[in-house]
Design a protein around this motif. Structure first.
Motif, PDB file in Angstrom:
ATOM      1  N   CYS A   1       0.805  -1.213   0.000  1.00 34.70           N
ATOM      2  CA  CYS A   1       0.000   0.000   0.000  1.00 34.70           C
ATOM      3  C   CYS A   1       0.850   1.281   0.000  1.00 34.70           C
ATOM      4  O   CYS A   1       1.409   1.657  -1.016  1.00 34.70           O
ATOM      5  CB  CYS A   1      -0.980  -0.037   1.167  1.00 34.70           C
TER       6      CYS A   1
ATOM      7  N   ASN B   1       3.643   4.962  -2.577  1.00 29.08           N
ATOM      8  CA  ASN B   1       3.565   6.420  -2.659  1.00 29.08           C
ATOM      9  C   ASN B   1       4.944   7.070  -2.690  1.00 29.08           C
ATOM     10  O   ASN B   1       5.051   8.272  -2.937  1.00 29.08           O
ATOM     11  CB  ASN B   1       2.786   6.982  -1.467  1.00 29.08           C
TER      12      ASN B   1
ATOM     13  N   GLY C   1      -2.876  -3.584  -1.205  1.00 26.32           N
ATOM     14  CA  GLY C   1      -3.360  -2.346  -0.626  1.00 26.32           C
ATOM     15  C   GLY C   1      -4.774  -2.407  -0.096  1.00 26.32           C
ATOM     16  O   GLY C   1      -5.507  -3.391  -0.270  1.00 26.32           O
TER      17      GLY C   1
ATOM     18  N   TYR D   1      -7.411   0.863  -0.046  1.00 24.80           N
ATOM     19  CA  TYR D   1      -7.664   2.299  -0.212  1.00 24.80           C
ATOM     20  C   TYR D   1      -9.065   2.655   0.251  1.00 24.80           C
ATOM     21  O   TYR D   1     -10.030   1.953  -0.035  1.00 24.80           O
ATOM     22  CB  TYR D   1      -7.464   2.713  -1.665  1.00 24.80           C
TER      23      TYR D   1
ATOM     24  N   ARG E   1      -4.350   6.788  -5.857  1.00 17.73           N
ATOM     25  CA  ARG E   1      -3.856   5.403  -5.989  1.00 17.73           C
ATOM     26  C   ARG E   1      -3.374   5.122  -7.402  1.00 17.73           C
ATOM     27  O   ARG E   1      -2.246   4.653  -7.621  1.00 17.73           O
ATOM     28  CB  ARG E   1      -4.985   4.442  -5.610  1.00 17.73           C
TER      29      ARG E   1
ATOM     30  N   TYR F   1      -1.260  -4.339  -8.636  1.00 14.69           N
ATOM     31  CA  TYR F   1      -1.918  -3.887  -7.409  1.00 14.69           C
ATOM     32  C   TYR F   1      -3.102  -4.786  -7.079  1.00 14.69           C
ATOM     33  O   TYR F   1      -3.916  -5.110  -7.957  1.00 14.69           O
ATOM     34  CB  TYR F   1      -2.406  -2.446  -7.551  1.00 14.69           C
TER      35      TYR F   1
END
Length: 274
Positions: free
Chosen positions: A144, A148, A168, A170, A178, A195
């Motif tokens: 997750c 970033n 992840g 979200y 994302r 992902y």
């Protein structure tokens, strides 16, 4: 040589570890039916992503019997699985990717290194990266919030990875951010990004499970609320993209000192507006 990846989008039931393990086993079998070599699961899939769960007793890596149904599915199918869970390991509590491979005990391969604000009250961050190789394709792990940070995927690529796996969860409103982060990590480094996202309880998680090619294009996604997205990973595509898009080869290790000019006026004789 190519490798086929499956990424899961599904709901985890908070605190229902046996239920979630059984569901994960079924997704491994579905992935095998789709011809996958590897399957990726969302963040905290085995425990559920829930602060009440995180604050309580967590499953332990010391006794792995609770993982037996999932290991049996991996042994039966030959599909490798990356399954994230909240985990107790000695005196450490982590959000950990367990790596399941046929004939081997589940391995706590990678713990989330960048903990989001609420998670810091419960967990210890990981201290190292991790990758594994299947069918001559190198897969690196992340969880997750790790995605970033551009340097996290860059470190994976520098270590030889051509696929960056991200599990992840979200929250509503985070979809645009994302997708921008995931596509950027792919394009920045000339790698595939895969992902896997939670949906549903307890926070109305928004999914978004998808696979991005080394140009940052979404090449597969889960169209339903729950299901699998499948794509073939081709190292030759990585080579072609990196030959054409030169950011990976042309990046500098040292950008030198940073000079600042101090205050400037926007026009002669007139200060910038307050």
């Amino acid at each position: 040589m190519t490798a086929r990846i499956a990424t899961v989008q599904a709901e985890a039931v908070p605190a229902a570890v046996e239920v979630n393990v059984a569901r994960a086993a079924r997704f491994v079998i579905e992935s095998d039916a789709a011809g996958a070599d590897v399957v990726l699961f969302p963040e905290a899939f085995l425990t559920g992503y829930d602060e009440t769960v995180f604050a309580g007793a967590l499953p332990s890596i010391a006794d792995r019997a609770w993982l037996a149904p999932l290991q049996e599915a991996v042994d039966e199918t030959g599909v490798a699985a990356v399954v994230n869970t909240a985990l107790q390991a000695g005196d450490r509590r982590t959000l950990t990717d367990l790596l399941f491979t046929p004939g081997q005990p589940p391995y706590p391969a990678y713990s989330k290194q960048h903990l989001h604000s609420p998670e810091r009250a419960f967990f210890t961050s990981g201290a190292r990266g991790y990758s594994f190789r299947i069918r001559d394709v190198e897969f690196a792990l992340s969880v997750c919030y790790d995605a970033n940070f551009p340097e996290h995927a860059a470190a994976a690529a520098a270590a030889g990875a051509t696929v960056y796996l991200n599990s992840g969860a979200y929250f509503p409103g985070g979809g645009r951010r994302r997708d921008l982060h995931l596509a950027a990590r792919a394009l920045d480094n000339g790698i595939y990004v895969v992902y896997s996202g939670l949906v549903g309880v307890p926070s109305d998680f928004i999914g978004g499970s998808a696979i991005f090619d080394p140009l940052g294009r979404r090449i597969a996604a889960v169209g339903e609320r729950e299901g699998l997205a499948i794509a073939d990973i081709d190292p030759a595509v990585v080579e072609d993209v990196r030959r054409d898009q030169r950011m990976w080869a042309d990046r500098r290790d040292d950008l030198g000192a940073f000079e600042r000019s101090g205050e400037l006026r926007s026009q002669a004789g007139r200060a910038a507006p307050a």
